[in-house]
Design a protein around this motif. Structure first.
Motif, PDB file in Angstrom:
ATOM      1  N   THR A  32      79.156  27.078  54.164  1.00 38.87           N
ATOM      2  CA  THR A  32      79.028  27.732  55.450  1.00 38.87           C
ATOM      3  C   THR A  32      78.557  26.669  56.548  1.00 38.87           C
ATOM      4  O   THR A  32      78.577  27.208  57.712  1.00 38.87           O
ATOM      5  CB  THR A  32      77.855  28.946  55.299  1.00 38.87           C
ATOM      6  OG1 THR A  32      76.774  28.255  55.084  1.00 38.87           O
ATOM      7  CG2 THR A  32      78.205  29.778  54.225  1.00 38.87           C
TER       8      THR A  32
ATOM      9  N   GLU B  43      72.719  37.796  56.478  1.00 35.42           N
ATOM     10  CA  GLU B  43      73.183  36.589  57.393  1.00 35.42           C
ATOM     11  C   GLU B  43      71.856  35.753  57.812  1.00 35.42           C
ATOM     12  O   GLU B  43      71.602  34.815  57.753  1.00 35.42           O
ATOM     13  CB  GLU B  43      73.836  37.099  58.629  1.00 35.42           C
ATOM     14  CG  GLU B  43      74.299  36.034  59.617  1.00 35.42           C
ATOM     15  CD  GLU B  43      75.058  36.285  60.764  1.00 35.42           C
ATOM     16  OE1 GLU B  43      75.082  35.682  61.671  1.00 35.42           O
ATOM     17  OE2 GLU B  43      75.103  37.525  60.859  1.00 35.42           O
TER      18      GLU B  43
ATOM     19  N   GLN C 210      79.702  31.261  60.636  1.00 36.98           N
ATOM     20  CA  GLN C 210      80.490  30.352  59.503  1.00 36.98           C
ATOM     21  C   GLN C 210      80.885  29.075  59.997  1.00 36.98           C
ATOM     22  O   GLN C 210      81.436  28.366  59.217  1.00 36.98           O
ATOM     23  CB  GLN C 210      81.043  31.055  58.504  1.00 36.98           C
ATOM     24  CG  GLN C 210      80.289  32.068  57.457  1.00 36.98           C
ATOM     25  CD  GLN C 210      81.387  32.705  56.669  1.00 36.98           C
ATOM     26  OE1 GLN C 210      81.960  33.604  56.845  1.00 36.98           O
ATOM     27  NE2 GLN C 210      81.149  32.466  55.424  1.00 36.98           N
TER      28      GLN C 210
ATOM     29  N   ILE D 202      80.290  37.477  61.874  1.00 34.84           N
ATOM     30  CA  ILE D 202      80.148  36.503  60.670  1.00 34.84           C
ATOM     31  C   ILE D 202      80.946  35.346  60.745  1.00 34.84           C
ATOM     32  O   ILE D 202      80.463  34.263  60.074  1.00 34.84           O
ATOM     33  CB  ILE D 202      80.269  37.549  59.564  1.00 34.84           C
ATOM     34  CG1 ILE D 202      79.202  38.723  59.612  1.00 34.84           C
ATOM     35  CG2 ILE D 202      79.982  36.623  58.227  1.00 34.84           C
ATOM     36  CD1 ILE D 202      77.761  38.301  59.307  1.00 34.84           C
ATOM     37  N   LEU D 203      82.089  35.479  60.657  1.00 37.07           N
ATOM     38  CA  LEU D 203      83.113  34.188  60.636  1.00 37.07           C
ATOM     39  C   LEU D 203      82.844  33.240  61.554  1.00 37.07           C
ATOM     40  O   LEU D 203      82.759  32.164  61.166  1.00 37.07           O
ATOM     41  CB  LEU D 203      84.500  34.946  60.711  1.00 37.07           C
ATOM     42  CG  LEU D 203      85.080  35.819  59.613  1.00 37.07           C
ATOM     43  CD1 LEU D 203      86.383  36.353  59.830  1.00 37.07           C
ATOM     44  CD2 LEU D 203      85.065  35.038  58.457  1.00 37.07           C
TER      45      LEU D 203
ATOM     46  N   ALA E 219      79.277  37.954  54.680  1.00 34.92           N
ATOM     47  CA  ALA E 219      80.815  38.224  54.887  1.00 34.92           C
ATOM     48  C   ALA E 219      81.491  39.396  53.896  1.00 34.92           C
ATOM     49  O   ALA E 219      82.033  40.380  54.449  1.00 34.92           O
ATOM     50  CB  ALA E 219      81.478  37.046  54.798  1.00 34.92           C
TER      51      ALA E 219
ATOM     52  N   VAL F  88      82.689  41.550  61.738  1.00 43.32           N
ATOM     53  CA  VAL F  88      83.210  40.423  60.900  1.00 43.32           C
ATOM     54  C   VAL F  88      83.726  39.299  61.647  1.00 43.32           C
ATOM     55  O   VAL F  88      83.492  38.285  61.448  1.00 43.32           O
ATOM     56  CB  VAL F  88      84.724  40.971  60.511  1.00 43.32           C
ATOM     57  CG1 VAL F  88      85.473  39.977  59.852  1.00 43.32           C
ATOM     58  CG2 VAL F  88      84.301  42.176  59.243  1.00 43.32           C
TER      59      VAL F  88
END
Length: 423
Positions: free
Chosen positions: A348, A117, A160, A156-157, A126, A153
């Motif tokens: 992203t 990341e 994005q 990370i989402l 991801a 998770v």
């Protein structure tokens, strides 16, 4: 995952003196790292890794911590790509050994995902985050380890811009931590902060404020002048500011700024300066905000480069400020630069693409170019629907604009302040 690390020649004997020498080597590395001498510490971490391989062999799970420590040292030097190979090695020695602890595999994979990341390789990050979550859930989907996987998770989402997808992961992490650890535990407080910040971006203001207040109060009790307290304060301020409660936001943003200035945290100071300037715009004091946003833009261009995401954010914030001052052509030029940077960032960056299109539409509408403004809203609408959900305020504004109801949307469209994903 295939190993990508260097081959290391074992030199230390498998003896009690060898173990003692390993301990001395590690202590030297730790002391140098703690003092900030990361480059000097690197040599000792590498020697510690060599000694550990000589003592234990090349494929044992106990090597994972040695790879992890060297990787952390390299990351402290800003050498993320060099660190990646050792993060990968740590994952590999655990994944390829049936006796390895799945939770440790999950933790090491989580660190690898964060490394990716930091390099901007969000799709890979991801994928690894989901792999880490799977490992952390092997002993149960309602364990503290599982919560760590869900939280990562979600982070990370969120980074994005996939906020709707991130929401159930952050929510599940919070549920488990409250049940297993209690509301006062540091990890539970982290979940209050993370989930609250996400809810604020989704426009669920009352829930967001409740969560962020809980996080701030706990962190303030722990350390009233610490980074964590400042993080929750600025998240609370931005949530209020972006949802039409600018006057309430100001003291929270000022509180965070004071902490970071006292700590001389340069990057955080830039973030708080941006948030305070945006707050001035929302308070109708755009002329006061412009000089601060120009300073932030100059620093971002110098430090991050012309094509960095934070540089694009700085252009957009300046553009909305110029638009509020009636300087619509200058504002449109700034939004054009922000949009070009976001489009160059790949999939992203799509939430930022939508934000910049909406800001650009406001400029076009102010210039009397209604048809072009409607087109920008039509392009933004599906992105907002996918990333924020159909009922989010930004989605609703874009829907109005796409239908031709562009009058007044400019006043409702908050400037974006993008912070690093909370953990």
């Amino acid at each position: 995952m295939a190993a990508t690390g260097d081959a290391v020649s074992p030199t230390a004997p498998s003896t009690v003196p060898g173990i003692a020498e390993l301990g001395v080597t590690m202590q030297r590395a730790k002391d140098l790292d703690a003092a900030g001498y990361h480059k000097k510490a690197e040599r000792w971490w590498r020697e510690a890794l060599q000694r550990r391989i000589a003592l234990l062999g090349a494929d044992v799970p106990d090597l994972a911590p040695a790879y992890e420590r060297l990787a952390s040292n390299l990351e402290a030097q800003g050498r993320w790509r060099d660190a990646e190979r050792y993060r990968m090695n740590a994952v590999d020695v655990l994944e390829n050994n049936k006796a390895a602890d799945p939770a440790e595999l999950g933790r090491q994979a989580t660190r690898l995902s964060r490394n990716l990341e930091a390099q901007g390789r969000m799709a890979e990050a991801a994928t690894v985050a989901y792999f880490a979550m799977s490992a952390l859930c092997r002993s149960g989907t309602d364990t503290v380890d599982a919560a760590w996987g869900y939280n990562n998770v979600g982070a990370i989402l969120s980074a994005q811009g996939k906020l709707v997808e991130a929401e159930p992961f952050y929510r599940r992490a919070l549920e488990i931590r409250r049940q297993r650890l209690g509301a006062a535990d540091v990890d539970t407080v982290t979940s209050f902060n993370n989930y609250g910040a996400l809810l604020g971006r989704l426009g669920r203001v009352d829930q967001a404020v409740q969560m962020l207040r809980l996080a701030f109060e706990a962190r303030e009790r722990d350390n009233p002048v610490g980074d964590r307290a400042a993080e929750s304060a600025v998240n609370l301020g931005i949530t209020l500011d972006a949802n039409g409660r600018a006057a309430e936001a100001t003291p929270w943003l000022q509180k965070a700024a004071a902490i970071w200035r006292a700590r001389k945290a340069e990057d955080d100071i830039l973030g708080s300066d941006t948030a305070l300037a945006v707050n001035l715009v929302h308070l109708g004091r755009a002329a006061e905000a412009e000089p601060a946003l120009r300073r932030v833009l100059a620093v971002r261009r110098e430090q991050q480069g012309e094509h960095a995401a934070l540089t694009g954010q700085a252009w957009s914030n300046l553009g909305v400020t110029l638009d509020a001052l009636g300087r619509h052509r200058e504002a449109l030029s700034a939004q054009d630069k922000a949009l070009a940077i976001a489009l160059g960032g790949g999939p992203t960056e799509m939430l930022r693409v939508a934000d910049y299109r909406a800001n650009r539409a406001a400029c076009l509408n102010a210039l009397g170019r209604k048809a072009q403004a409607i087109q920008e809203y039509r392009l933004a609408l599906p992105i907002y629907t996918a990333t924020l959900g159909a009922e989010a305020p930004r989605t609703q504004n874009a829907r109005r604009g796409a239908a031709g109801e562009v009058q007044g949307i400019n006043e409702d469209n908050p400037t974006r302040v993008i912070l690093p994903a909370a953990r």
